[in-house]
Write a protein that holds these residues in place. Structure first.
Motif, mmCIF file in Angstrom:
data_model
loop_
_atom_site.group_PDB
_atom_site.id
_atom_site.type_symbol
_atom_site.label_atom_id
_atom_site.label_comp_id
_atom_site.label_asym_id
_atom_site.label_seq_id
_atom_site.Cartn_x
_atom_site.Cartn_y
_atom_site.Cartn_z
ATOM 1 N N LYS A 2 75.275 -118.781 46.101
ATOM 2 C CA LYS A 2 76.014 -117.626 45.602
ATOM 3 C C LYS A 2 76.744 -118.042 44.333
ATOM 4 N N ILE A 3 76.641 -117.198 43.317
ATOM 5 C CA ILE A 3 77.268 -117.489 42.027
ATOM 6 C C ILE A 3 78.318 -116.421 41.765
ATOM 7 N N ASP A 4 79.535 -116.870 41.467
ATOM 8 C CA ASP A 4 80.621 -115.952 41.125
ATOM 9 C C ASP A 4 80.536 -115.630 39.631
ATOM 10 N N LEU A 16 76.888 -120.067 33.148
ATOM 11 C CA LEU A 16 76.820 -120.713 34.452
ATOM 12 C C LEU A 16 75.387 -121.209 34.636
ATOM 13 N N PHE A 18 72.346 -123.377 36.673
ATOM 14 C CA PHE A 18 71.956 -123.769 38.022
ATOM 15 C C PHE A 18 70.597 -124.460 37.967
ATOM 16 N N SER A 44 70.159 -119.868 34.112
ATOM 17 C CA SER A 44 71.554 -119.656 33.739
ATOM 18 C C SER A 44 71.923 -118.189 33.859
#
Length: 169
Positions: A2-4, A16, A18, A44
């Motif tokens: 899960k990405i905030d 962000l 990953f 990203s």
């Protein structure tokens, strides 16, 4: 994973990134589990001019069986994923028409769920060992890619009487 993405929706310019392996041992395709080593996910999530974008590359090894000849298959598969993330859509619309948009509620993007769904959509409906696979003989079951079998072709029953005339000669 899960990405905030709340900060990106609020104007943060820090991307962000990953890079991880998504285990998919329990993914069922047809009647078997084709992804044994997981899927490699790289990408990203970034913000540009107030719009949040997801960009990812997905690659995995597909282990399965040819739908025509039943031979084992091992193929490397990959695809790119580019989506626009939104907090909500202004109008109550049919989401199927806007599949480039992903609605992220509460600022949390469930990347595993999204990638798993995209893999299901990416996999072809028919898996073949090669494009011109000849399959199996319907009578004896021989793999026709390895050579012809000795079976005679079926004769149309309407033509059987004519063949008997030819046999008499």
């Amino acid at each position: 994973m899960k990405i905030d993405v709340t900060n990106l929706f609020n104007g943060d310019n820090n991307a962000l990134l990953f890079d991880y392996t998504l285990p998919l041992d329990d993914l069922v395709y047809s009647t078997y589990n084709p992804i044994k080593n997981g899927a490699l996910i790289k990408g990203s999530v970034n913000q540009n001019a107030g719009v949040v974008f997801l960009s990812a590359n997905v690659s995995f090894d597909f282990f399965g069986f040819c739908d025509r000849c039943a031979e084992p298959i091992n193929k490397k598969m990959s695809f790119s994923l580019d989506k626009t993330l939104v907090q909500s859509l202004a109008n109550k619309i049919d989401y199927d028409e806007y599949d480039d948009y992903i609605v992220v509620k509460n600022g949390l993007l469930d990347l595993d769920e999204l990638i798993t769904e995209e893999i299901y959509l990416f996999l072809p409906s028919k898996i073949l060992c090669r494009e011109n696979c000849k399959g199996l003989c319907p009578k004896c079951g021989k793999n026709l890619n390895l050579g012809k079998c000795g079976c005679k072709k079926d004769v149309d029953p309407r033509m059987e009487a004519l063949l008997q005339l030819l046999d008499d000669e």
